[in-house]
Scaffold this motif. Sequence first.
Motif, PDB file in Angstrom:
ATOM      1  N   GLU A   1      39.673  28.263  34.454  1.00 47.91           N
ATOM      2  CA  GLU A   1      40.594  29.325  34.890  1.00 47.91           C
ATOM      3  C   GLU A   1      41.086  30.138  33.696  1.00 47.91           C
ATOM      4  O   GLU A   1      41.145  31.367  33.754  1.00 47.91           O
TER       5      GLU A   1
ATOM      6  N   LEU B   1      40.250  34.130  33.022  1.00 49.90           N
ATOM      7  CA  LEU B   1      41.284  35.151  32.866  1.00 49.90           C
ATOM      8  C   LEU B   1      41.282  35.753  31.461  1.00 49.90           C
ATOM      9  O   LEU B   1      42.086  36.628  31.159  1.00 49.90           O
TER      10      LEU B   1
ATOM     11  N   GLU C   1      50.237  27.527  33.848  1.00 50.04           N
ATOM     12  CA  GLU C   1      49.786  28.365  34.962  1.00 50.04           C
ATOM     13  C   GLU C   1      48.333  28.076  35.319  1.00 50.04           C
ATOM     14  O   GLU C   1      47.959  28.104  36.489  1.00 50.04           O
ATOM     15  N   HIS C   2      47.521  27.746  34.317  1.00 50.49           N
ATOM     16  CA  HIS C   2      46.118  27.405  34.579  1.00 50.49           C
ATOM     17  C   HIS C   2      46.010  26.030  35.240  1.00 50.49           C
ATOM     18  O   HIS C   2      45.133  25.807  36.075  1.00 50.49           O
TER      19      HIS C   2
ATOM     20  N   LEU D   1      46.717  26.667  38.898  1.00 52.30           N
ATOM     21  CA  LEU D   1      45.530  27.217  39.553  1.00 52.30           C
ATOM     22  C   LEU D   1      44.504  26.123  39.826  1.00 52.30           C
ATOM     23  O   LEU D   1      43.905  26.064  40.898  1.00 52.30           O
TER      24      LEU D   1
ATOM     25  N   HIS E   1      46.093  29.783  45.893  1.00 50.28           N
ATOM     26  CA  HIS E   1      45.413  30.102  44.639  1.00 50.28           C
ATOM     27  C   HIS E   1      45.416  31.614  44.405  1.00 50.28           C
ATOM     28  O   HIS E   1      45.695  32.082  43.297  1.00 50.28           O
ATOM     29  N   ALA E   2      45.148  32.388  45.448  1.00 53.56           N
ATOM     30  CA  ALA E   2      45.068  33.848  45.315  1.00 53.56           C
ATOM     31  C   ALA E   2      46.399  34.438  44.858  1.00 53.56           C
ATOM     32  O   ALA E   2      46.428  35.312  43.986  1.00 53.56           O
TER      33      ALA E   2
ATOM     34  N   ILE F   1      48.912  32.915  43.190  1.00 56.51           N
ATOM     35  CA  ILE F   1      49.228  32.501  41.823  1.00 56.51           C
ATOM     36  C   ILE F   1      48.341  33.247  40.831  1.00 56.51           C
ATOM     37  O   ILE F   1      48.827  33.763  39.816  1.00 56.51           O
ATOM     38  N   ARG F   2      47.067  33.350  41.134  1.00 56.21           N
ATOM     39  CA  ARG F   2      46.148  34.054  40.225  1.00 56.21           C
ATOM     40  C   ARG F   2      46.532  35.525  40.108  1.00 56.21           C
ATOM     41  O   ARG F   2      46.507  36.099  39.024  1.00 56.21           O
ATOM     42  N   ALA F   3      46.896  36.142  41.219  1.00 60.09           N
ATOM     43  CA  ALA F   3      47.307  37.551  41.182  1.00 60.09           C
ATOM     44  C   ALA F   3      48.579  37.726  40.351  1.00 60.09           C
ATOM     45  O   ALA F   3      48.691  38.691  39.587  1.00 60.09           O
TER      46      ALA F   3
ATOM     47  N   ILE G   1      49.556  35.859  37.868  1.00 61.07           N
ATOM     48  CA  ILE G   1      49.204  35.672  36.454  1.00 61.07           C
ATOM     49  C   ILE G   1      48.489  36.909  35.932  1.00 61.07           C
ATOM     50  O   ILE G   1      48.805  37.417  34.850  1.00 61.07           O
ATOM     51  N   ALA G   2      47.543  37.410  36.696  1.00 59.40           N
ATOM     52  CA  ALA G   2      46.769  38.578  36.270  1.00 59.40           C
ATOM     53  C   ALA G   2      47.650  39.819  36.145  1.00 59.40           C
ATOM     54  O   ALA G   2      47.420  40.668  35.297  1.00 59.40           O
TER      55      ALA G   2
END
Length: 183
Positions: free
Chosen positions: A19, A23, A31-32, A35, A56-57, A59-61, A63-64
């Motif tokens: 992850e 990223l 944070e990873h 994920l 997951h979506a 949290i990933r959004a 972070i991104a």
Amino acid sequence: MFERFTDRARTVVRLAKSEADGLGHPMMGTEHLVLALLLEEGGVARTVLDGAGVTHAEIRAAIAAGDDAAALRSIGIDLDAVRTSVEQTFGPGALERAEPAERGGFLFRRSKLPTRFNNGAKKALELSLRVALSLKHNYIGTEHLLLGVLKEERGAGGRLLREHGLTYDGTVERVQAVLRDAA
């Protein structure tokens, strides 16, 4: 410490590295780990996180999107103005991340530096061991990693989980309920 990790917990650490790499982050943070916990199907942590509605979506959004920028804006720091000022002073692209130089020779064949744990992730892993011991478990599973992330108060992973309404004490109760149901 890793010898106490269950297979699922080891998989989570490997997934966290993937992850972070995906990223483009040079360091693996809490944070990873979050994920990765959301990717490891069948783990106690995944069951708890699914029950809390964490995806997951999402949290990933988050972070991104760079929640750090939003946090700085909330205290009056405009990152675009900072970037403009720095580029006026030092030239365009002054804040771009430089790629590490390619090292030659027999001992330096890798072109990319390995992803390492940042201080928050190291602390969360250490806390996961303490959590496991406090629960009188002789292993470290995904549930202990989740609780370690929540207990590490400064990490981005714990902050993201708290934004979803998870607290350490409430999550301990959820973990124990899942473990009871599984037994």
